[in-house]
Design a protein around this motif. Sequence first.
Motif, PDB file in Angstrom:
ATOM      1  N   PRO A  22       0.935  -1.184  -0.081  1.00 51.07           N
ATOM      2  CA  PRO A  22       0.076   0.078  -0.023  1.00 51.07           C
ATOM      3  C   PRO A  22       0.898   1.137  -0.052  1.00 51.07           C
ATOM      4  N   PRO A  23       1.919   1.369   0.796  1.00 46.71           N
ATOM      5  CA  PRO A  23       2.495   2.811   0.575  1.00 46.71           C
ATOM      6  C   PRO A  23       3.221   2.837  -0.673  1.00 46.71           C
ATOM      7  N   GLY A  24       3.730   1.857  -1.045  1.00 47.32           N
ATOM      8  CA  GLY A  24       4.541   1.798  -2.362  1.00 47.32           C
ATOM      9  C   GLY A  24       3.264   2.441  -3.423  1.00 47.32           C
ATOM     10  N   ILE A  25       2.433   1.665  -3.522  1.00 46.75           N
ATOM     11  CA  ILE A  25       1.133   2.169  -4.624  1.00 46.75           C
ATOM     12  C   ILE A  25       0.900   3.663  -4.198  1.00 46.75           C
ATOM     13  N   CYS A  26       0.755   4.228  -3.261  1.00 44.93           N
ATOM     14  CA  CYS A  26       0.505   5.469  -2.746  1.00 44.93           C
ATOM     15  C   CYS A  26       1.476   6.194  -3.326  1.00 44.93           C
ATOM     16  N   ILE A  27       2.805   6.064  -3.038  1.00 42.23           N
ATOM     17  CA  ILE A  27       3.809   6.965  -3.636  1.00 42.23           C
ATOM     18  C   ILE A  27       3.704   7.078  -5.211  1.00 42.23           C
ATOM     19  N   ALA A  28       3.575   5.951  -5.920  1.00 41.89           N
ATOM     20  CA  ALA A  28       3.465   5.588  -7.183  1.00 41.89           C
ATOM     21  C   ALA A  28       2.044   6.596  -7.854  1.00 41.89           C
ATOM     22  N   LEU A  29       1.071   6.460  -6.895  1.00 38.05           N
ATOM     23  CA  LEU A  29       0.026   7.078  -7.491  1.00 38.05           C
ATOM     24  C   LEU A  29      -0.051   8.761  -7.571  1.00 38.05           C
ATOM     25  N   VAL A  30       0.646   9.407  -6.202  1.00 39.43           N
ATOM     26  CA  VAL A  30       0.761  10.510  -6.219  1.00 39.43           C
ATOM     27  C   VAL A  30       1.717  11.045  -7.378  1.00 39.43           C
ATOM     28  N   GLY A  31       2.854  10.337  -7.662  1.00 36.54           N
ATOM     29  CA  GLY A  31       3.861  10.530  -8.938  1.00 36.54           C
ATOM     30  C   GLY A  31       3.021  10.668  -9.903  1.00 36.54           C
ATOM     31  N   THR A  32       2.293   9.533 -10.308  1.00 35.27           N
ATOM     32  CA  THR A  32       1.537   9.570 -11.696  1.00 35.27           C
ATOM     33  C   THR A  32       0.645  10.853 -11.853  1.00 35.27           C
ATOM     34  N   GLY A  33      -0.030  11.082 -10.660  1.00 30.50           N
ATOM     35  CA  GLY A  33      -1.038  12.051 -10.934  1.00 30.50           C
ATOM     36  C   GLY A  33      -0.091  13.425 -11.089  1.00 30.50           C
ATOM     37  N   LEU A  34       1.120  13.879 -10.525  1.00 33.93           N
ATOM     38  CA  LEU A  34       1.792  14.889 -10.711  1.00 33.93           C
ATOM     39  C   LEU A  34       2.395  14.872 -12.346  1.00 33.93           C
ATOM     40  N   ALA A  35       2.625  13.708 -12.678  1.00 23.84           N
ATOM     41  CA  ALA A  35       3.197  13.641 -13.999  1.00 23.84           C
ATOM     42  C   ALA A  35       2.354  13.914 -15.023  1.00 23.84           C
ATOM     43  N   LEU A  36       0.882  13.392 -14.853  1.00 27.63           N
ATOM     44  CA  LEU A  36      -0.280  13.506 -15.840  1.00 27.63           C
ATOM     45  C   LEU A  36      -0.549  14.970 -15.846  1.00 27.63           C
ATOM     46  N   VAL A  37      -0.599  15.720 -14.925  1.00 29.13           N
ATOM     47  CA  VAL A  37      -0.906  17.113 -14.886  1.00 29.13           C
ATOM     48  C   VAL A  37       0.223  17.815 -15.816  1.00 29.13           C
ATOM     49  N   ASN A  38       1.348  17.215 -15.331  1.00 28.22           N
ATOM     50  CA  ASN A  38       2.539  17.918 -16.137  1.00 28.22           C
ATOM     51  C   ASN A  38       2.363  17.635 -17.633  1.00 28.22           C
ATOM     52  N   PHE A  39       1.711  16.550 -18.145  1.00 31.52           N
ATOM     53  CA  PHE A  39       1.834  16.357 -19.477  1.00 31.52           C
ATOM     54  C   PHE A  39       0.782  17.612 -20.067  1.00 31.52           C
ATOM     55  N   GLY A  40      -0.279  17.848 -19.220  1.00 24.93           N
ATOM     56  CA  GLY A  40      -1.314  18.671 -19.748  1.00 24.93           C
ATOM     57  C   GLY A  40      -0.489  20.033 -19.867  1.00 24.93           C
ATOM     58  N   ILE A  41       0.692  20.547 -18.793  1.00 24.53           N
ATOM     59  CA  ILE A  41       1.272  21.765 -18.860  1.00 24.53           C
ATOM     60  C   ILE A  41       2.324  21.789 -20.246  1.00 24.53           C
ATOM     61  N   ASP A  42       2.736  20.436 -20.555  1.00 26.77           N
ATOM     62  CA  ASP A  42       3.708  20.398 -21.606  1.00 26.77           C
ATOM     63  C   ASP A  42       2.834  20.728 -22.790  1.00 26.77           C
ATOM     64  N   GLU A  43       1.564  20.169 -23.014  1.00 28.08           N
ATOM     65  CA  GLU A  43       0.890  20.409 -23.939  1.00 28.08           C
ATOM     66  C   GLU A  43       0.435  21.913 -24.231  1.00 28.08           C
ATOM     67  N   PHE A  44       0.523  22.818 -23.051  1.00 24.84           N
ATOM     68  CA  PHE A  44       0.003  23.914 -23.189  1.00 24.84           C
ATOM     69  C   PHE A  44       1.100  24.865 -23.734  1.00 24.84           C
ATOM     70  N   ILE A  45       2.350  24.332 -23.227  1.00 26.59           N
ATOM     71  CA  ILE A  45       3.612  25.189 -23.709  1.00 26.59           C
ATOM     72  C   ILE A  45       3.732  24.671 -25.105  1.00 26.59           C
ATOM     73  N   ASN A  46       3.736  23.421 -25.450  1.00 31.09           N
ATOM     74  CA  ASN A  46       4.039  23.117 -26.728  1.00 31.09           C
ATOM     75  C   ASN A  46       2.836  22.520 -27.575  1.00 31.09           C
ATOM     76  N   PRO A  47       2.236  23.597 -28.150  1.00 33.56           N
ATOM     77  CA  PRO A  47       0.932  23.198 -28.765  1.00 33.56           C
ATOM     78  C   PRO A  47       0.897  21.895 -29.862  1.00 33.56           C
ATOM     79  N   ARG A  48       2.313  21.581 -30.571  1.00 34.03           N
ATOM     80  CA  ARG A  48       2.296  20.551 -31.347  1.00 34.03           C
ATOM     81  C   ARG A  48       2.014  19.152 -30.617  1.00 34.03           C
ATOM     82  N   LEU A  49       2.248  19.329 -29.279  1.00 35.26           N
ATOM     83  CA  LEU A  49       2.003  17.861 -28.559  1.00 35.26           C
ATOM     84  C   LEU A  49       0.369  17.849 -28.323  1.00 35.26           C
ATOM     85  N   ARG A  50      -0.250  18.770 -28.646  1.00 35.45           N
ATOM     86  CA  ARG A  50      -1.635  18.833 -27.881  1.00 35.45           C
ATOM     87  C   ARG A  50      -2.709  17.985 -29.026  1.00 35.45           C
ATOM     88  N   ALA A  51      -2.354  17.902 -29.971  1.00 39.14           N
ATOM     89  CA  ALA A  51      -3.567  16.905 -30.873  1.00 39.14           C
ATOM     90  C   ALA A  51      -3.632  15.703 -30.550  1.00 39.14           C
TER      91      ALA A  51
END
Lengths: 319, 324
Positions: A250-279
Amino acid sequence: MRKLQLPRSPKVLLGLAILAFFVVMTVIGPWLAPYNPSSTAFNPLLSPSSHHWLGTTSLGQDIFSQLLVGARATMVVALVAGLVATALSMGIGIAAGYLGGVADDGLSLLSNVFLAIPGVPLLIVIDSYLPVNSRSNEFVIGLIISLTGWAWGARVLRAQTMSLRNRDFVEAARIIGESRTRIMFSEIAPNLLPVLASSLLFTVLYSIGAYVTLAYIGLTSTSVWNWGTMLYWAQANNAPLSNEWYWFVPPGICIALVGTGLALVNFGIDEFINPRLRAAGLTSRQRRRLHLARRPRLGLTPVLRSSNTALGATRMVSE
Amino acid sequence: MIVRRLGLYALTAWVAITANFILPRLMPGNPVQTLIGKIQSQVTPAEIRAIRLSFGLGFKQGILAQYVTYIEQLFKGNLGISITLGAPVSSILRQSVPWTIGLIGLSTVISFFVGTAAGAMLGWTRGSRFDSLIPTATFFQAVPYFFLGTIMLLVFGSNLHWFPVLGAYSQSVTPGWNWSFVTSVLRYGELPVISIVLSSVAGWMLGMRNMMITMIGEDFVLMAVAKGLPRRKVIYHAARNAVLPSIANLSLAIGLVVSGALLVELVFNYPGVGDLLLQAVLNEDYPLIQGIFLVITLTVLAANLIADVVYLVLDPRTRSEAAV
């Protein structure tokens, strides 16, 4: 100043949902915990049951309570470290990019040096010299982690600042005689908001990893419950080899989930910065509805400016 | 460019060495006192003196003279004496460093090539069903290395018995350059290598994918397609350019991989410096901790230098810049 509007792709929404869940857990977790996480009142090594959702440790502590209580220390350290590191990289990166010359050389050298030294080994060295009472202080640990985590952000921000420093609005601010500090932090910084946000998420992600690692090898106080300490005790009692998965999974999964959440939101920001990624945010069904080719064609990258104008914009570009 | 980088790495090495010197003197918890406190029996002044000396904390020298002695000793390869093991730190490290370099080096190379190739494909076929790989890869990226290692050990080692667990080679073979030892090392290395590759591959993959998508929009790719080059060639063309930032960012990545992989050694009881570092930390064996930190830092710097040379070979622009 462009407003930071995240593309509403399923990835980003999923990331935000995960993060929201853990933020709530951080805030109310310790109150929800059914038992005192340090209390050894129960039978040791119970399997998960309705009384102990995740069983008990070899000392008879309730693992579910440890998980809920541990969320707070983990997230607080990560947030403190992430905020301090981002502030450091903002100050150093923007100053280096804007001032140029000798200041730039010096500051760039500093960040390159910190970038080249492997972070976690340095952390271990610093932390092993800390007196034990400082090790139990989340803020001290957070500060030290931030010292090893700011350099990457500084490098990115420096590059972005250099591309902004000769724009008209900066020029105008210089002409009306605004001070350098004001230009750097009131004129340039707001335009770097997406980069700053991405840098913050990245350092928070790094900080969680670093903190959990320190705790896992027993370098934070074992009296403060966090997810790394839980893994430390599980490992110390050979839980992985004796199949007590409910203790260390359980603690390992929690750590991984928080990390995944952060990384997924970061994808959104990447797509915001670089519109080519957005399509890539279009699903194949949406694409069919728009009579688009199954894959975006070469050289004709559809750009989505916002979700409302998306249909028109993509059709226009692709035809 | 390479001279500049060399200067940077020399400076970084100096910073790391100096930090190693300053930290024990700066920290509020005096390590000598900690150590004396840990020794249960009566400590004689001669013993205290010996401990102080092992930290390089001579009595009569000024701080500058201490620094000079420290650097001198370092160049002679003298890293002090390990407190718990009683042997010189340099000879302890000589035994464990090759294991670490072998394990982490091999996994990094595999993960770089696999990740870059997968990233190039993902970037090229963007929008296809392969995109669903991305959240999965992100998840693996976010799992702490040691946790993934533990799970792999549990599932594939102790439950399914697909791989041998714990240690770097079987107890029944004699270490040396013989066939049975080498195969045993490779067999025992499989699971640690796989877990490090799984944890680190996503980083390369995602970075490469994003660069590839950016590259596809460039004119030279359109030109290549217009010329009617076969698809494989076009992909190769774009990928060659997209990979450059990955290589330029190696310095960050290597540091992160090393940090994570040290703990994988710990999980698998691998006889490298990661396992040693844990023992040193638990026993507060400061000379050993510092020695390990120095060796890790210097190795990472050397790896960075290699990456820079590779970059120089791959990107002609930097070469012409250097020629001017």
